[in-house]
Write an enzyme that holds these catalytic residues in place. Structure first.
Site, PDB file in Angstrom:
ATOM      1  N   LYS A   8      -1.978   0.064   5.959  1.00 36.44           N
ATOM      2  CA  LYS A   8      -0.616  -0.430   5.973  1.00 36.44           C
ATOM      3  C   LYS A   8      -0.473  -1.476   7.086  1.00 36.44           C
ATOM      4  O   LYS A   8      -1.290  -1.426   8.017  1.00 36.44           O
ATOM      5  CB  LYS A   8       0.387   0.711   6.140  1.00 36.44           C
ATOM      6  CG  LYS A   8       0.425   1.302   7.557  1.00 36.44           C
ATOM      7  CD  LYS A   8       1.574   2.212   7.741  1.00 36.44           C
ATOM      8  CE  LYS A   8       2.711   1.574   8.480  1.00 36.44           C
ATOM      9  NZ  LYS A   8       2.506   1.395   9.917  1.00 36.44           N
ATOM     10  N   ASP A  32      -1.988   5.601   3.737  1.00 38.97           N
ATOM     11  CA  ASP A  32      -0.826   5.965   4.536  1.00 38.97           C
ATOM     12  C   ASP A  32      -1.297   7.207   5.288  1.00 38.97           C
ATOM     13  O   ASP A  32      -1.432   8.278   4.688  1.00 38.97           O
ATOM     14  CB  ASP A  32       0.375   6.289   3.646  1.00 38.97           C
ATOM     15  CG  ASP A  32       1.596   6.610   4.479  1.00 38.97           C
ATOM     16  OD1 ASP A  32       1.468   7.381   5.443  1.00 38.97           O
ATOM     17  OD2 ASP A  32       2.684   6.098   4.166  1.00 38.97           O
ATOM     18  N   HIS A  33      -1.576   7.070   6.571  1.00 40.68           N
ATOM     19  CA  HIS A  33      -2.298   8.161   7.229  1.00 40.68           C
ATOM     20  C   HIS A  33      -1.484   9.456   7.283  1.00 40.68           C
ATOM     21  O   HIS A  33      -2.048  10.528   7.470  1.00 40.68           O
ATOM     22  CB  HIS A  33      -2.810   7.746   8.617  1.00 40.68           C
ATOM     23  CG  HIS A  33      -1.769   7.746   9.688  1.00 40.68           C
ATOM     24  ND1 HIS A  33      -0.922   6.697   9.906  1.00 40.68           N
ATOM     25  CD2 HIS A  33      -1.441   8.674  10.615  1.00 40.68           C
ATOM     26  CE1 HIS A  33      -0.124   6.983  10.923  1.00 40.68           C
ATOM     27  NE2 HIS A  33      -0.407   8.176  11.367  1.00 40.68           N
ATOM     28  N   LYS A  69      11.471   4.883  18.051  1.00 40.99           N
ATOM     29  CA  LYS A  69      10.567   4.833  19.207  1.00 40.99           C
ATOM     30  C   LYS A  69      11.377   5.144  20.458  1.00 40.99           C
ATOM     31  O   LYS A  69      12.607   4.998  20.467  1.00 40.99           O
ATOM     32  CB  LYS A  69       9.995   3.428  19.363  1.00 40.99           C
ATOM     33  CG  LYS A  69       9.194   2.949  18.173  1.00 40.99           C
ATOM     34  CD  LYS A  69       7.717   3.059  18.444  1.00 40.99           C
ATOM     35  CE  LYS A  69       6.905   2.475  17.319  1.00 40.99           C
ATOM     36  NZ  LYS A  69       5.772   3.312  16.946  1.00 40.99           N
ATOM     37  N   HIS A 127       5.586   6.058   5.787  1.00 45.54           N
ATOM     38  CA  HIS A 127       5.405   7.462   6.170  1.00 45.54           C
ATOM     39  C   HIS A 127       6.588   8.346   5.761  1.00 45.54           C
ATOM     40  O   HIS A 127       6.421   9.400   5.155  1.00 45.54           O
ATOM     41  CB  HIS A 127       5.205   7.592   7.681  1.00 45.54           C
ATOM     42  CG  HIS A 127       4.094   6.728   8.221  1.00 45.54           C
ATOM     43  ND1 HIS A 127       2.943   6.485   7.520  1.00 45.54           N
ATOM     44  CD2 HIS A 127       3.964   6.060   9.397  1.00 45.54           C
ATOM     45  CE1 HIS A 127       2.142   5.703   8.247  1.00 45.54           C
ATOM     46  NE2 HIS A 127       2.750   5.429   9.381  1.00 45.54           N
TER      47      HIS A 127
HETATM   48  C1  BG6 Z   1       1.819   3.946  12.523  1.00 49.33           C
HETATM   49  C2  BG6 Z   1       2.866   3.040  13.103  1.00 49.33           C
HETATM   50  O1  BG6 Z   1       1.665   3.729  11.151  1.00 49.33           O
HETATM   51  O2  BG6 Z   1       2.208   5.295  12.744  1.00 49.33           O
HETATM   52  C3  BG6 Z   1       3.047   3.307  14.572  1.00 49.33           C
HETATM   53  O3  BG6 Z   1       2.466   1.688  12.908  1.00 49.33           O
HETATM   54  C4  BG6 Z   1       3.345   4.765  14.805  1.00 49.33           C
HETATM   55  O4  BG6 Z   1       4.077   2.506  15.118  1.00 49.33           O
HETATM   56  C5  BG6 Z   1       2.334   5.638  14.101  1.00 49.33           C
HETATM   57  O5  BG6 Z   1       3.311   4.994  16.188  1.00 49.33           O
HETATM   58  C6  BG6 Z   1       2.741   7.091  14.169  1.00 49.33           C
HETATM   59  O6  BG6 Z   1       1.699   7.882  13.689  1.00 49.33           O
HETATM   60  P1  BG6 Z   1       1.527   9.383  14.178  1.00 49.33           P
HETATM   61  O7  BG6 Z   1       0.395   9.902  13.363  1.00 49.33           O
HETATM   62  O8  BG6 Z   1       1.222   9.305  15.654  1.00 49.33           O
HETATM   63  O9  BG6 Z   1       2.818  10.061  13.927  1.00 49.33           O
END
Ligand code: BG6
Length: 489
Positions: free
Chosen positions: A149, A178-179, A331, A241
């Site tokens: 992404k 999308d992790h 954030k 997400h």
């Molecule tokens: C990413 C965003 O996809 O996900 C970041 O670009 C964000 O801004 C991050 O900090 C959050 O991922 P996780 O796994 O730490 O909740």
């Protein structure tokens, strides 16, 4: 066909490779989950030798896979890693790369994963070059392309990118990451809902009052301001997400655990969500910016990029009609927490004596995505030694208690393994990307128009702007932290 697999990482000198990809591949190696014959090839423009590249990667594994790192295992694993200095925007360079990989493959047979960990503006060019160099033909082994992404900047650019992708690749070759979908707790949502018989009968508008999804972060944009300022929270977190979380809560039961069955149902959810029209954004959305955001290097003076958003969606289908889904993300907030809380309806009639104007708290189910992964269910219980005084109590499941502390792998580990196995269930299909942009675009359009709600400033370390509380209070609710029991300050 050959079982040998080359994992080619474009943009290999970057943060993602160092923090996530190599530590995850190292853990897959350690667990003996990589194919019998494999090789990892980092590609970037930086000047590394194989050895200096491995040294750089080792520091990442030491830090991000510290519980499992051992020098011995690393040395064994690192033998499979090499580096190719090249420029993916140059067709010549890509052809040289193809030759380089070909020399390693036996008789030209071998599978390949191309992982695009490059700046998004290079996706189209890279994919076009892979096509022009005939590197995605599948006659001598499969070819899979992983795309990180953001997938597009808005609906038009996402469509253009999808077109460019489909010009060269079949949809089955494309793995859009999308992790969040690789997180154990997110995968568990499907198991929780569909491998238990208790919840599904009540998982609908007859029993569920509303749903809250929170994806909060304590970090500010820090050194990513250059990237973030043109993006903002809607594109960075919501479009992908948070929308994915919503789709898993709201999906109908897929007919099987196959990728297409799951992805079909998720696409149906997205197409059932009522778009928030640009002229309605002030009613259904709130945008915020933490107060010191504009001081960060890389942020344009007077930037109106939102670092916080809260919104209310409705899913217009038989199951969810009239049930609001509130979502918020930001954030520089008070805590790093991602959770989904389902509020059930209150009992229709309370026979117990209660103080005037009070009602029993509704049953609440909180799915704690991170940290402190688990599930909490809160319900009313009688306080001992009272006639009928009630209090909220809780049943809780925690991963570390039930499965031990080592039980939760990094999201990328699972996703990389799925790419190797060819299982696309946890990856986003092009139609879902398109549909989710169709929902986000009108909000962004509204925010850029005279209909925009004010940009509310909030102090770092709080739960965001007051207006977000008003959004939900207007409907008679308040934000909760069903996993941590914190209070919104
Ligand atoms: C990413 C965003 O996809 O996900 C970041 O670009 C964000 O801004 C991050 O900090 C959050 O991922 P996780 O796994 O730490 O909740």
């Amino acid at each position: 066909m050959s079982e040998s697999t080359t994992i080619v990482i474009f943009g290999a000198s970057g943060d993602l490779t160092h923090r996530k990809l190599i530590p995850s591949l190292y853990d897959l190696y350690r667990k003996d989950r990589l194919p019998d014959t494999w090789r990892i090839l980092g590609v970037a423009r930086s000047d590394y030798s194989d050895d200096s590249f491995r040294e750089y990667l080792e520091t990442g594994v030491k830090e991000f896979a510290k519980d499992t790192y051992t020098a011995k295992r690393w040395r064994e694993f690192a033998k499979g890693i090499s580096y190719f200095r090249g420029d993916i925007t140059s067709l010549e360079s890509i052809k040289d790369l193809d030759k380089f990989i070909g020399e390693w493959e036996t008789d030209g047979d071998g599978n390949r994963i191309y992982y695009l960990s490059v700046a998004p503006n290079l996706y189209e060019k890279t994919i076009a070059n892979l096509g022009a160099a005939h590197m995605v033909n599948e006659d001598r082994g499969w070819r899979r392309v992983v795309i990180e992404k953001p997938f597009g900047h808005d609906l038009a650019s996402a469509r253009q990118l999808n077109q460019a992708v489909h010009h060269v690749l079949a949809e089955s070759q494309v793995y859009r990451i999308d992790h969040y979908l690789g997180k154990e707790t997110v995968q568990n949502l499907l198991v929780f809902r569909f491998a238990n018989s208790l919840y599904e009968p009540v998982w609908n508008r007859n029993y569920i009052d509303h749903v809250q999804i929170t994806a909060a972060e304590t970090v500010d944009v820090g050194h990513r301001a250059h990237f973030y300022d043109g993006v903002g929270v809607m594109r960075d977190m919501m479009q992908n997400h948070v929308m994915q979380l919503l789709s898993l809560v709201a999906t109908e039961p897929p007919s099987s655990f196959e990728a297409e069955a799951i992805r079909n149902e998720k696409a149906k959810v997205f197409s059932a969500i009522r778009p928030i029209r640009p002229q309605d954004v002030a009613k259904s959305t709130v945008r915020g910016q933490y107060r010191t955001y504009r001081d960060a290097e890389g942020v344009a003076p007077g930037s109106t990029t939102p670092t916080y958003a809260a919104l209310r969606f409705f899913v217009d289908n038989w199951r969810w009609q009239g049930v609001p889904f509130y979502m918020r993300s930001g954030k520089a907030l008070a805590a790093k927490v991602t959770e989904i809380t389902i509020f059930f309806k209150r009992p229709p009639h309370v026979m117990f004596p209660m103080p005037a104007n009070s009602k029993p708290a509704p049953n609440r189910l909180s799915i704690c995505i991170q940290p402190d992964e688990g599930i909490h269910f809160s319900f009313q219980a009688k306080v001992p030694d009272t006639t009928a005084e009630m209090r909220n109590v809780e049943m809780a499941f925690h991963y570390d208690e039930s499965f031990g502390t080592q039980s939760i792998p990094e999201a990328y580990e699972r996703l990389l393994l799925d790419v190797i196995k060819g299982d696309a269930s946890l990856f986003t299909r092009s139609d879902a990307i398109d549909l989710s942009w169709q929902l986000i675009d009108p909000i962004l359009e509204g925010w850029n128009s005279n209909f925009a709600p004010p940009l509310n400033f909030y102090e770092s370390g709080t739960w965001g702007p007051e207006e977000a509380k008003e959004l939900i209070a207007h409907d008679g609710y308040s934000w909760v932290h069903g996993c941590s029991h914190e209070e919104d300050n």
